[in-house]
Design a protein around this motif. Structure first.
Motif, mmCIF file in Angstrom:
data_model
loop_
_atom_site.group_PDB
_atom_site.id
_atom_site.type_symbol
_atom_site.label_atom_id
_atom_site.label_comp_id
_atom_site.label_asym_id
_atom_site.label_seq_id
_atom_site.Cartn_x
_atom_site.Cartn_y
_atom_site.Cartn_z
ATOM 1 N N ASP A 337 1.446 -1.506 0.131
ATOM 2 C CA ASP A 337 0.126 -0.275 0.371
ATOM 3 C C ASP A 337 0.915 1.322 0.110
ATOM 4 O OD1 ASP A 337 -2.219 1.538 0.199
ATOM 5 O OD2 ASP A 337 -2.497 1.384 2.057
ATOM 6 N N ASN A 338 1.259 2.223 -0.822
ATOM 7 C CA ASN A 338 1.498 3.256 -1.091
ATOM 8 C C ASN A 338 1.017 4.210 0.142
ATOM 9 O OD1 ASN A 338 2.946 3.118 -3.678
ATOM 10 N ND2 ASN A 338 0.618 3.001 -4.752
ATOM 11 N N LEU A 339 -0.222 4.426 0.746
ATOM 12 C CA LEU A 339 0.001 4.735 1.627
ATOM 13 C C LEU A 339 0.549 4.911 3.538
ATOM 14 C CD1 LEU A 339 -1.673 7.660 3.266
ATOM 15 C CD2 LEU A 339 -3.622 5.261 3.696
ATOM 16 N N LYS A 648 5.240 16.207 -1.555
ATOM 17 C CA LYS A 648 4.778 15.144 -1.527
ATOM 18 C C LYS A 648 3.884 14.883 -2.345
ATOM 19 C CE LYS A 648 4.055 16.277 3.425
ATOM 20 N NZ LYS A 648 3.183 17.171 4.649
ATOM 21 N N LYS A 649 4.270 15.214 -4.127
ATOM 22 C CA LYS A 649 3.453 15.190 -5.286
ATOM 23 C C LYS A 649 3.332 14.005 -5.473
ATOM 24 C CE LYS A 649 7.010 17.489 -7.696
ATOM 25 N NZ LYS A 649 8.023 18.688 -6.468
ATOM 26 N N THR A 650 4.759 12.800 -5.648
ATOM 27 C CA THR A 650 4.803 11.533 -5.955
ATOM 28 C C THR A 650 4.356 10.626 -5.031
ATOM 29 O OG1 THR A 650 7.197 12.350 -6.288
ATOM 30 C CG2 THR A 650 6.893 9.603 -6.534
ATOM 31 N N TRP A 651 3.843 10.856 -3.405
ATOM 32 C CA TRP A 651 2.787 9.973 -2.415
ATOM 33 C C TRP A 651 1.382 10.119 -3.432
ATOM 34 C CZ3 TRP A 651 4.825 5.425 -1.685
ATOM 35 C CH2 TRP A 651 6.258 6.403 -1.278
ATOM 36 N N TYR A 652 1.215 11.760 -3.620
ATOM 37 C CA TYR A 652 -0.168 12.133 -3.636
ATOM 38 C C TYR A 652 -0.357 10.943 -5.497
ATOM 39 C CZ TYR A 652 0.315 16.066 -0.989
ATOM 40 O OH TYR A 652 0.081 16.652 0.660
ATOM 41 N N TYR A 663 3.744 13.293 -13.861
ATOM 42 C CA TYR A 663 3.413 14.647 -13.347
ATOM 43 C C TYR A 663 4.845 14.860 -12.741
ATOM 44 C CZ TYR A 663 -1.833 13.050 -12.699
ATOM 45 O OH TYR A 663 -2.757 13.635 -12.993
ATOM 46 N N ILE A 664 5.958 13.706 -12.431
ATOM 47 C CA ILE A 664 6.691 13.879 -12.202
ATOM 48 C C ILE A 664 8.165 13.212 -12.915
ATOM 49 C CG2 ILE A 664 8.847 13.824 -9.918
ATOM 50 C CD1 ILE A 664 5.882 14.638 -9.576
ATOM 51 N N ILE A 669 11.712 13.992 -8.425
ATOM 52 C CA ILE A 669 11.346 15.718 -7.393
ATOM 53 C C ILE A 669 10.713 16.574 -8.222
ATOM 54 C CG2 ILE A 669 12.560 16.958 -6.491
ATOM 55 C CD1 ILE A 669 14.597 15.107 -5.355
ATOM 56 N N THR A 670 11.504 16.711 -9.493
ATOM 57 C CA THR A 670 10.891 17.902 -10.440
ATOM 58 C C THR A 670 9.224 17.044 -11.433
ATOM 59 O OG1 THR A 670 13.282 17.609 -11.228
ATOM 60 C CG2 THR A 670 11.375 18.741 -12.234
ATOM 61 N N PRO A 671 8.392 18.546 -11.420
ATOM 62 C CA PRO A 671 7.263 18.168 -11.171
ATOM 63 C C PRO A 671 7.485 18.621 -13.144
ATOM 64 C CG PRO A 671 7.436 20.176 -10.828
ATOM 65 C CD PRO A 671 8.706 19.936 -10.591
ATOM 66 N N THR A 672 5.915 17.413 -14.012
ATOM 67 C CA THR A 672 6.353 17.594 -15.679
ATOM 68 C C THR A 672 5.524 18.986 -15.935
ATOM 69 O OG1 THR A 672 4.609 16.835 -15.209
ATOM 70 C CG2 THR A 672 6.466 15.253 -15.562
ATOM 71 N N ASP A 673 5.571 19.780 -16.826
ATOM 72 C CA ASP A 673 4.709 20.966 -16.872
ATOM 73 C C ASP A 673 3.222 20.139 -16.932
ATOM 74 O OD1 ASP A 673 7.121 22.218 -17.631
ATOM 75 O OD2 ASP A 673 6.929 21.688 -20.028
#
Length: 757
Positions: A337-339, A648-652, A663-664, A669-673
Motif C-alpha cells: 500500500d503506497n499510503l 509529497k506530490k509523488t506520493w499523492y 506528473y514527476i 522530485i521535479t514536476p512535469t509541465d
C-alpha cells in the motif's frame, strides 16, 4: 569494603556509602536526560510534532467536561462527516494521566504548558525505572550503567523531547515498571509479595498498552520466557500460579480500555493464554512423569499448543494484527500500500542509521551477549539470564522493521550493554596486582560514553535534540528554521471563517487545524480511514474541475464520475450502481452527518461514503522552499523541495492510482509541465518554473534534462473569486517576505461554491 560503610540508620534500614553512590548516579542520569530532552525549548515553548496537539486537546476536553463525557465523546471536528470515537481510537491512559496529574501538580500552569513539560518529566524519570528493572536482571552496577545509557540513547530521547506529548514516554515508563515487577516477581518466590508484584505488573503493562500500542513488543519476550520456564524453573509449583496470576491480571486490566480490549480479545490474548496453559499443563505432566521422560513430554505439549495457536490464527477466528504490527515481527514483510509506505516513520531502517544511533554501545552489547552465553561462572540466575537474552535479541530484531522501532534496539542495547559492562567491571576489579588496569578501565569507559555525545562537532548525539518544535518549521527539512507561519495561518482561519467551516488538507496537518483553528477537518494524523485519505490525494493531483466537484459537493451527493469508478471500487469495493443493487434499502438511504444524526436523535448513516462529496469550504496547502537572488537581479528566485505538499506530490499520485511519471520527472522530485499546468496542486502552487539549472556548471536551460534543478518565480494562478474554482484568501508571512533563505508558507484557498464548471 569502604562502599559498605554504614552512614546512618532509618528504622531497620542501614544507609551505607554505596546507597549514596546509587542516588548520585541516578540523579546524574535524570539530570542528563532532562538537559538533553529540553534542548528544543530554546527555539520556543511549544508542543512537538502532530499527535501531541490532539492529545493536548483531548486532555483539555477531560478537564472541561469530565471523564464520563470523554468516554462518550464522538469528536465531530475530525473525519467529517463521520466523526471519531475518541476513547476507542486514542491513547486513553495518556489523556487520563495528564488530566489527573494536572489537577494536582499544575501550580498555576496552563494545560498547554503542562502537557509540554509532562513528557520531559516522564521520559527522564524512566531512567530510574530502567535502573530498577536491569538491577533485578544483572545487579546494581548493571542497573546504574543502564540508567546512564538510557539518558543519552538517541532513539529514546528523540521520542521523548520536551513537548513530545505522545505515546512513547508514558508508555515506556509504565512498561518498564511492569517489567521490573514481572522479573522481580518471578526471580524471588516470596509468596504474597510475588503475588502482589505480578498483579501490579499486569496492571502497569495494560496501562502501557493503552498509552502506546508499541508496548505489545514486551509480550514477545514474556511469551518466550513462559515457554522456557518449565525447563529452567520447575522445582516447585511456584510458576504454576505465578504465570496465570500475571496473565489474568494483564487480561482483566486490559479490558478496562476499548483500545486494549481489541488487542487482548484478539491475537495478544491468544499469545499470552497459550503459553500460560502450557506452563500449567507442563507442570502437571512433569509432576506425573519420571525424570527421564518429563522434558520429552513437556516438549510434546509445547508442540501441540504451538500447532493449536497456528491453527486458530489460520481459521480466522481471531483477526491478525494490522500491517505495522505484522511488519514489526516480520521485517521482511513488504507493504503493498503506497499510503503505508508514504509515512516517514515506516521507512525501513539501515545499518548505517542503526550504527549512527547506537555507536559505541554496540561494543558494550557484544560484551554483554558474550557473557550471557558464556559457560564461565557469572553471578546471574539462569531465569534472569534467559529473560535478558530474549528481550534484548528480539528488541534488536524488531527494530530492523522501520525507523520508529529503533527505540527498541536501544532497549536491547541498554540491557546487554549494562550487563556486559557490569560483569566486565567485576572481573577486572577482582583481579589482584592489576592496579594500572583498574585505573585505565574507568577512564576508557568514560571516554567511550562521551565521544558519541560530543563528537564530531555538528554531528554528535546532542545534535539529535537540537531542532525546533514542528509547528515552528512546519515539519520541513529546514531543521534550524523557525517561523510563526502555521500559527498565524491558524489564527486567521479561526477569526475569518465560519465556525462550521470544513477545512480540506493533507492529513499531516489535520491536528494542527482542528486544535489551533477550532475548525472541522476531513482527515488527520489518526489515519482512521484509508479511502478518505486516498480521496484527498486524488483531489490534490487530479484536474481542477474534478477537484472542485469532489470538494464542493455535499456528503449526500454521489461524485463517482469525478473520482472514476475504478478508484471507487478499489477503495470501497463497489461502484455506486453496484451498491444500489446490493440491498433494496440502499435506494432509499438518507445520508446524514454525525452532527445531523445527533441533532435528529437517529442512528448515524452515511450512504455510500466512498463515492460521495467531501463537503469542504476551504483548502489548505503548505509549500516549502528557499528564496535566493542572483547578482544581476533583485527578483527573488526559489527552489521548492523542503518537505511541504510540493515534496509529497509523488506520493499523492501513487496513492491515488495516477501514473507517477505523468506528473514527476525521472529524479522523482521535479514536476512535469503537465503537473504544473493541469493538476490542482500544481495550479494551487503560486510559483512557476523560470528555468532549469545544471548543478555542476550553473548553466541555465529552458527544458528539463536528468539531473537539472528547477528554479521558480512567484505566479499566483488562482485568484479570481468569480471565475476560478478556488481562489487564494490567505498566504502566511513567509510568502510575502523578500529575505533570502527558507520560505515556509501556508496558503488558504476558498472553495468557490458558485463556480460554474
Amino acid at each position: 569494603m569502604v562502599s559498605n560503610q554504614k552512614l546512618f540508620s532509618v528504622g531497620n534500614f542501614d544507609f551505607r556509602l554505596q546507597h549514596l553512590l546509587v542516588i548520585g548516579v541516578l540523579a546524574l542520569s535524570v539530570s542528563i536526560s532532562m538537559t538533553i530532552r529540553s534542548t528544543p525549548a530554546s527555539y520556543g515553548f511549544e508542543l512537538f510534532e502532530f499527535d501531541p496537539w490532539f492529545n493536548y486537546r483531548a486532555t483539555e476536553y477531560i478537564l472541561e467536561n469530565g471523564t464520563d463525557a470523554y468516554f462518550n465523546w464522538i469528536d465531530e471536528k475530525s473525519w467529517h462527516p463521520f466523526g471519531r470515537n475518541v476513547s476507542e481510537t486514542s491513547q486513553v491512559t495518556l489523556h487520563l494521566t495528564a488530566a489527573s496529574l494536572y489537577t494536582i501538580f499544575n501550580f498555576g500552569a496552563t494545560v498547554y504548558d503542562f502537557t509540554i513539560l509532562l513528557p520531559l518529566v516522564f521520559g527522564s524519570l524512566t531512567a530510574v525505572v530502567v535502573f530498577a528493572f536491569v538491577r533485578v536482571l544483572g545487579g546494581t552496577t548493571a542497573g546504574l550503567f543502564a540508567a546512564l545509557i538510557f539518558s543519552i540513547s538517541v532513539p529514546i530521547f528523540t521520542r521523548g523531547l520536551i513537548g513530545w506529548f505522545k505515546s512513547e514516554p508514558l508508555g515506556l515508563f509504565f512498561a518498564f515498571i511492569a517489567m521490573y515487577l514481572f522479573v522481580s516477581g518471578f526471580k524471588f518466590n516470596k509468596g504474597k509479595v510475588s503475588l502482589i508484584k505480578l498483579i501490579a505488573a499486569g496492571f502497569f503493562l495494560s496501562l502501557g498498552l493503552s498509552a502506546w500500542g508499541g508496548i505489545l513488543f514486551f509480550l514477545i519476550p514474556i511469551v518466550l520466557f513462559y515457554f522456557a520456564l518449565p525447563f529452567i524453573k520447575n522445582k516447585d509449583n511456584f510458576i504454576m500460579w505465578a504465570a496465570p496470576t500475571f496473565s489474568i491480571s494483564l487480561i482483566l486490566f486490559s479490558l478496562m480500555f476499548e483500545r486494549t480490549s481489541t488487542f487482548i480479545i484478539g491475537y495478544a490474548g491468544l499469545a499470552i493464554l497459550l503459553p500460560t496453559i502450557f506452563i500449567i499443563i507442563s507442570g502437571i505432566v512433569m509432576k506425573f512423569s519420571n525424570e527421564r521422560t518429563k522434558i520429552r513430554n513437556s516438549c510434546i505439549v509445547l508442540i501441540a499448543l504451538i500447532a493449536s495457536g497456528i491453527g486458530i490464527l489460520n481459521s480466522n477466528l481471531i483477526g491478525l494484527p494490522s500491517f505495522r504490527y505484522l511488519n514489526a515481527v516480520n521485517p521482511f514483510l513488504i507493504a503493498q500500500d503506497n499510503l503505508t509506505d508514504s509515512v516517514a516513520e515506516h521507512t525501513t531502517t539501515s545499518l548505517t542509521l542503526s550504527f549512527s544511533l547506537l555507536s559505541v554501545f554496540i561494543i558494550f552489547a557484544v560484551i554483554g551477549i558474550w557473557f550471557l552465553f558464556s559457560k564461565k561462572t557469572i553471578n546471574l540466575k539462569t531465569d534472569m539470564r534467559i529473560f535478558a537474552i530474549f528481550i534484548s535479541i528480539f528488541a534488536i530484531y524488531v527494530s530492523s522493521a522501520f525507523v520508529r522501532l529503533e527505540l527498541f534496539a536501544s532497549v536491547g542495547i541498554i540491557i546487554l550493554g549494562s550487563i556486559g559492562l557490569a560483569i566486565l567491571s567485576q572481573k577486572i576489579f577482582e583481579q589482584k596486582n592489576q592496579n594500572l588496569t583498574k585505573l585505565i578501565f574507568p577512564g576508557v569507559i568514560i571516554i567511550l560514553f562521551i565521544i558519541p555525545v560530543t563528537m564530531p562537532e555538528g554531528n554528535n548525539w546532542l545534535g539529535w535534540a537540537d531542532f525546533p518544535p514542528s509547528i515552528l518549521n512546519g515539519g520541513s527539512s529546514f531543521t534550524q528554521f523557525t517561523s510563526n507561519d502555521w500559527k498565524d495561518a491558524m489564527i486567521w482561519l479561526k477569526e475569518n471563517t465560519p465556525e462550521d467551516a470544513i477545512i480540506a488538507s493533507w492529513w499531516d496537518y489535520g491536528y494542527w487545524i482542528t486544535t489551533l483553528s477550532d475548525r472541522t477537518t476531513l482527515a488527520d494524523n489518526a489515519t482512521l480511514n484509508d479511502w478518505q485519505i486516498k480521496k484527498i490525494a486524488y483531489t490534490l493531483i487530479t484536474n481542477p474541475e474534478n477537484s472542485w466537484h469532489i470538494l464542493s459537493s455535499e456528503h449526500t451527493e454521489d461524485i463517482s464520475e469525478y473520482l472514476g469508478d475504478e478508484n471507487v471500487i478499489a477503495w470501497g469495493g463497489n461502484s455506486y450502481s453496484q451498491w444500489l443493487s446490493l440491498n433494496e434499502d440502499n435506494k432509499n438511504c438518507t445520508s446524514v452527518s454525525i452532527t445531523e444524526a445527533k441533532e435528529s436523535d437517529i442512528d448515524q448513516k452515511i450512504c455510500f461514503p466512498v463515492g460521495q462529496g467531501l463537503d469542504a469550504d476551504y483548502l489548505v496547502i503548505y509549500i516549502v522552499g528557499e528564496r535566493f537572488y542572483t547578482q544581476d537581479s533583485n527578483i527573488p528566485l526559489y527552489t521548492l523541495e523542503g518537505g511541504g505538499d510540493e515534496s509529497k506530490k509523488t506520493w499523492y499520485a501513487a496513492i491515488s492510482n495516477h501514473q507517477v511519471s505523468k506528473y514527476i520527472q525521472d529524479d522523482n522530485i521535479t514536476p512535469t509541465d503537465y503537473y504544473m499546468e493541469k493538476s490542482t496542486l500544481g495550479l494551487l502552487t503560486p510559483f512557476s518554473i523560470f528555468t532549469y539549472v545544471e548543478p555542476n556548471t550553473g548553466r541555465t536551460f529552458d527544458d528539463y534534462y536528468s539531473g537539472f534543478i528547477p528554479v521558480y518565480v512567484t505566479e499566483l494562478k488562482l485568484k479570481d473569486p468569480e471565475n476560478d474554482p478556488f481562489y487564494l484568501v490567505y498566504a502566511s508571512p513567509s510568502f510575502y517576505s523578500q529575505q533570502p533563505g527558507p520560505m515556509s508558507t501556508v496558503l488558504i484557498y476558498k472553495i468557490n461554491h458558485d463556480y460554474n464548471s
